[in-house]
Design an enzyme around this catalytic site. Sequence first.
Site, short mmCIF file in Angstrom:
data_model
loop_
_atom_site.label_atom_id
_atom_site.label_comp_id
_atom_site.label_asym_id
_atom_site.label_seq_id
_atom_site.Cartn_x
_atom_site.Cartn_y
_atom_site.Cartn_z
N ARG A 97 -21.10 -21.71 -17.59
CA ARG A 97 -21.81 -21.48 -16.33
C ARG A 97 -23.16 -22.18 -16.30
O ARG A 97 -24.14 -21.61 -15.83
CB ARG A 97 -21.95 -19.99 -16.06
CG ARG A 97 -20.66 -19.35 -15.60
CD ARG A 97 -20.88 -17.95 -15.02
NE ARG A 97 -20.74 -16.94 -16.02
CZ ARG A 97 -20.00 -15.82 -15.89
NH1 ARG A 97 -19.35 -15.60 -14.78
NH2 ARG A 97 -19.95 -14.93 -16.84
N LYS A 147 -16.25 -9.97 -8.05
CA LYS A 147 -16.36 -11.30 -8.61
C LYS A 147 -17.83 -11.59 -8.91
O LYS A 147 -18.73 -11.15 -8.21
CB LYS A 147 -15.81 -12.35 -7.64
CG LYS A 147 -14.32 -12.21 -7.35
CD LYS A 147 -13.48 -12.55 -8.56
CE LYS A 147 -11.99 -12.49 -8.28
NZ LYS A 147 -11.49 -11.13 -8.06
N ASP A 148 -18.05 -12.38 -9.97
CA ASP A 148 -19.39 -12.61 -10.48
C ASP A 148 -20.22 -13.48 -9.53
O ASP A 148 -19.70 -14.34 -8.83
CB ASP A 148 -19.30 -13.26 -11.85
CG ASP A 148 -20.61 -13.17 -12.61
OD1 ASP A 148 -21.05 -12.04 -12.89
OD2 ASP A 148 -21.20 -14.22 -12.90
N ARG A 149 -21.53 -13.27 -9.58
CA ARG A 149 -22.45 -14.07 -8.77
C ARG A 149 -22.53 -15.51 -9.28
O ARG A 149 -22.59 -16.46 -8.48
CB ARG A 149 -23.84 -13.43 -8.81
CG ARG A 149 -24.92 -14.20 -8.05
CD ARG A 149 -26.30 -13.64 -8.35
NE ARG A 149 -26.41 -12.26 -7.99
CZ ARG A 149 -26.74 -11.82 -6.77
NH1 ARG A 149 -26.98 -12.70 -5.81
NH2 ARG A 149 -26.84 -10.53 -6.53
#
Length: 352
Positions: free
Chosen positions: A24, A82-84
């Site tokens: 990420r 869901k992830d940021r």
Amino acid sequence: MNPSYQIDELPHAFPQLPISAEIRTVPEDFVVDEELGFSPTGEGEHAFLHIRKRGMNTEDIARILARQSNVPRKAVSYAGLKDRNAVTSQYFSVHLPGKNDPDWQDMADSSLEFLSINRHRKKIRRGGLQKNAFRLLLRGFDGNSELAEQRLAQIKSSGVPNYFTAQRFGHNANNLHHADEMLMNGRRIKDRFKRNIYYSAARSWLFNLLLAERIRSNTWNKAIQGDSMMLSGSRSCFHIDTIDEEIRKRVDELDISPTGPLWGRGSSMLTAEAAEIETASLSDWQCWKEGLEKAGQQMARRSLRMPVADLSWNWPEENQLELKFSLLPGCYATAVLRELGEFSEPERKQSF
């Protein structure tokens, strides 16, 4: 109890490899796409929206949709969080009985894109997916590529422990600290959403502790006497008293897996050796178990093993590894990564 709640301290299924990389670095390095397994009906009381988001979490989107539709937040549903720090596409439903859709495209910007707008007769339910498809780009890869590919092949054939990873527990495991205050000290949380998040975190941590003990005893991917087995791709469970060749064959083929508890009221469905291990692994957490039961949480089971479907990999550039795979709803991609090596995020420096 362990006040640090360190996911890194939980045991691995496979020997750790001297492999590291960054995950990420930018949101586009972590792409997740929900796959429903069905199509909306085209009519009904629920707007059915397929949305791609970047740099926003799921609850942010749900609140925006509610405001745009002039409906209560509870009228908006989604299948999973869901992830940021990712680019994700997911489905939302908005209950609009007798109402026309607002102009959804008014909301669109660089962080929010509407992929499709439809109608459906039912709201989307939590976990109501077929799978989540992932594409991850690992940068700054440091390690032996041959060892990495051998481990990936092992993961593809054997699956990985179905841990809840750090995302479930919040920054610095704050969700668990809040849960402890609720369950041990009787702290009241008025916000229902936050209260449920904290209860879910507590149940997830207890599950992790049982899974960790099954890994230590080398039974996380094996059936033992008294187990409750789950059929892959479903929530259907059945109890086993004896283990015959047919059971072993189905376990080896990833068709069924042993399960652990999501604690609450009701029977654990275990007997014999499986019950003994579960009881011993959670013996220091009686107050949490009683608190979850008192709060009305219902006992459920979760597979101890996570199949990693459609796993493939390539090396797009030097020191870059791209992974593609699919996971069942409720499973974490970071649980796959922790069996490959040590991966950190540049900003948060959070290990999985």
